[in-house]
Design a protein around this motif. Sequence first.
Motif, PDB file in Angstrom:
ATOM      1  N   TRP A  42      42.080  39.963  35.265  1.00 50.96           N
ATOM      2  CA  TRP A  42      40.930  39.690  35.311  1.00 50.96           C
ATOM      3  C   TRP A  42      39.992  40.758  34.662  1.00 50.96           C
ATOM      4  N   LEU A  43      38.962  40.265  33.723  1.00 51.35           N
ATOM      5  CA  LEU A  43      37.917  41.291  33.205  1.00 51.35           C
ATOM      6  C   LEU A  43      36.614  40.983  33.533  1.00 51.35           C
ATOM      7  N   VAL A  44      36.088  41.951  34.463  1.00 50.28           N
ATOM      8  CA  VAL A  44      34.806  41.785  35.168  1.00 50.28           C
ATOM      9  C   VAL A  44      33.778  42.746  35.039  1.00 50.28           C
ATOM     10  N   ALA A  45      32.690  42.072  34.533  1.00 49.76           N
ATOM     11  CA  ALA A  45      31.494  43.221  34.651  1.00 49.76           C
ATOM     12  C   ALA A  45      30.748  43.119  36.155  1.00 49.76           C
ATOM     13  N   VAL A  46      30.865  44.438  36.629  1.00 52.38           N
ATOM     14  CA  VAL A  46      30.313  44.614  37.817  1.00 52.38           C
ATOM     15  C   VAL A  46      28.896  45.054  37.850  1.00 52.38           C
ATOM     16  N   ASN A  47      28.028  43.849  38.560  1.00 49.72           N
ATOM     17  CA  ASN A  47      26.718  44.180  38.288  1.00 49.72           C
ATOM     18  C   ASN A  47      26.304  43.955  39.880  1.00 49.72           C
ATOM     19  N   SER A  48      25.929  45.502  40.020  1.00 53.80           N
ATOM     20  CA  SER A  48      25.398  45.641  41.524  1.00 53.80           C
ATOM     21  C   SER A  48      23.926  45.900  41.386  1.00 53.80           C
ATOM     22  N   ARG A  49      23.212  45.201  42.426  1.00 50.92           N
ATOM     23  CA  ARG A  49      21.881  45.408  42.673  1.00 50.92           C
ATOM     24  C   ARG A  49      21.278  46.894  42.844  1.00 50.92           C
ATOM     25  N   PHE A  50      22.172  47.733  43.360  1.00 44.41           N
ATOM     26  CA  PHE A  50      21.859  48.970  43.670  1.00 44.41           C
ATOM     27  C   PHE A  50      22.209  49.990  42.850  1.00 44.41           C
ATOM     28  N   GLN A  51      23.093  49.530  41.531  1.00 43.72           N
ATOM     29  CA  GLN A  51      23.466  50.354  40.327  1.00 43.72           C
ATOM     30  C   GLN A  51      22.457  50.556  39.450  1.00 43.72           C
ATOM     31  N   GLU A  56      29.265  48.661  34.948  1.00 48.08           N
ATOM     32  CA  GLU A  56      30.533  49.162  35.025  1.00 48.08           C
ATOM     33  C   GLU A  56      31.450  47.908  34.865  1.00 48.08           C
ATOM     34  N   TYR A  57      32.651  48.246  34.192  1.00 48.69           N
ATOM     35  CA  TYR A  57      33.569  47.123  33.736  1.00 48.69           C
ATOM     36  C   TYR A  57      34.951  47.329  34.584  1.00 48.69           C
ATOM     37  N   LYS A  58      35.355  46.298  34.957  1.00 50.06           N
ATOM     38  CA  LYS A  58      36.565  46.367  35.805  1.00 50.06           C
ATOM     39  C   LYS A  58      37.561  45.571  35.209  1.00 50.06           C
ATOM     40  N   CYS A  59      38.745  46.125  35.273  1.00 46.35           N
ATOM     41  CA  CYS A  59      40.048  45.288  34.758  1.00 46.35           C
ATOM     42  C   CYS A  59      40.990  45.029  35.976  1.00 46.35           C
ATOM     43  N   GLU A  60      41.154  44.070  36.339  1.00 49.45           N
ATOM     44  CA  GLU A  60      42.415  44.015  37.566  1.00 49.45           C
ATOM     45  C   GLU A  60      43.606  43.049  36.887  1.00 49.45           C
ATOM     46  N   ILE A  61      44.912  43.662  37.191  1.00 45.96           N
ATOM     47  CA  ILE A  61      45.986  43.165  36.735  1.00 45.96           C
ATOM     48  C   ILE A  61      46.850  42.787  38.011  1.00 45.96           C
ATOM     49  N   GLU A  62      47.651  41.356  38.222  1.00 46.26           N
ATOM     50  CA  GLU A  62      48.451  41.087  39.216  1.00 46.26           C
ATOM     51  C   GLU A  62      49.496  40.351  38.704  1.00 46.26           C
ATOM     52  N   VAL A  63      50.646  40.872  38.997  1.00 46.22           N
ATOM     53  CA  VAL A  63      51.963  40.524  38.578  1.00 46.22           C
ATOM     54  C   VAL A  63      52.541  39.820  39.749  1.00 46.22           C
ATOM     55  N   CYS A  73      47.023  46.009  40.569  1.00 46.41           N
ATOM     56  CA  CYS A  73      46.179  47.204  40.198  1.00 46.41           C
ATOM     57  C   CYS A  73      44.930  46.964  39.605  1.00 46.41           C
ATOM     58  N   SER A  74      43.975  48.018  39.811  1.00 39.59           N
ATOM     59  CA  SER A  74      42.549  47.699  39.593  1.00 39.59           C
ATOM     60  C   SER A  74      42.019  48.862  38.776  1.00 39.59           C
ATOM     61  N   LYS A  75      41.355  48.894  37.774  1.00 39.39           N
ATOM     62  CA  LYS A  75      40.543  50.195  37.340  1.00 39.39           C
ATOM     63  C   LYS A  75      39.138  49.898  36.816  1.00 39.39           C
ATOM     64  N   SER A  76      38.174  50.828  36.999  1.00 35.71           N
ATOM     65  CA  SER A  76      37.092  50.662  36.576  1.00 35.71           C
ATOM     66  C   SER A  76      36.461  51.721  35.641  1.00 35.71           C
ATOM     67  N   SER A  77      35.788  51.390  34.684  1.00 28.73           N
ATOM     68  CA  SER A  77      34.861  52.559  33.809  1.00 28.73           C
ATOM     69  C   SER A  77      33.503  52.113  33.210  1.00 28.73           C
ATOM     70  N   GLU A  78      33.087  52.717  32.557  1.00 27.50           N
ATOM     71  CA  GLU A  78      31.613  52.183  31.711  1.00 27.50           C
ATOM     72  C   GLU A  78      32.056  51.588  30.571  1.00 27.50           C
ATOM     73  N   ASP A  79      33.294  51.368  30.301  1.00 30.21           N
ATOM     74  CA  ASP A  79      33.687  50.753  29.088  1.00 30.21           C
ATOM     75  C   ASP A  79      35.051  49.629  29.310  1.00 30.21           C
ATOM     76  N   MET A  80      34.852  48.491  28.922  1.00 31.21           N
ATOM     77  CA  MET A  80      36.031  47.530  29.375  1.00 31.21           C
ATOM     78  C   MET A  80      37.174  47.914  28.462  1.00 31.21           C
ATOM     79  N   TYR A  81      37.205  48.378  27.260  1.00 36.90           N
ATOM     80  CA  TYR A  81      38.456  48.793  26.694  1.00 36.90           C
ATOM     81  C   TYR A  81      39.280  49.990  27.510  1.00 36.90           C
ATOM     82  N   SER A  82      38.457  50.947  27.850  1.00 38.00           N
ATOM     83  CA  SER A  82      38.989  52.159  28.972  1.00 38.00           C
ATOM     84  C   SER A  82      39.462  51.410  30.058  1.00 38.00           C
ATOM     85  N   SER A  83      38.892  50.487  30.617  1.00 34.62           N
ATOM     86  CA  SER A  83      39.413  49.912  31.824  1.00 34.62           C
ATOM     87  C   SER A  83      40.625  49.097  31.609  1.00 34.62           C
TER      88      SER A  83
END
Length: 113
Positions: A42-51, A56-63, A73-83
């Motif tokens: 899952w490649l997700v753009a996290v849009n928080s109204r408080f942010q 922030e971009y989040k990558c989630e992998i489920e096996v 596993c889930s990782k977030s950063s300001e860059d989707m490629y890094s996530s």
Amino acid sequence: FMRVEVHFKDLDRSEALENFALEKIEPLCGYLHRSDCHILVWLVAVNSRFQSGSPEYKCEIEVRYPPKHDVFCSKSSEDMYSSINECAHAMQALLRNRAKKEINTRNDVARSL
């Protein structure tokens, strides 16, 4: 056979991002040693109204593999490629540790026979 699905949430589908994710996930298959896996990304753009500031971009992998084994596993950063990169490396470590445990369990059973 192994299935890999890449999903986008709150983010426009991008062939470049999808190919990058698939490229990073391909090495994970070597740690699984099985063909009956299902990998969800899952490649997700996290849009928080408080942010404020950059999104922030989040990558989630489920096996998933039988019988009912799931590794997540889930990782977030300001860059989707890094996530994606960080999440793929974290998943690789999780799968490596799980494989070691399975091997040790099999060896323990074989010794006890």
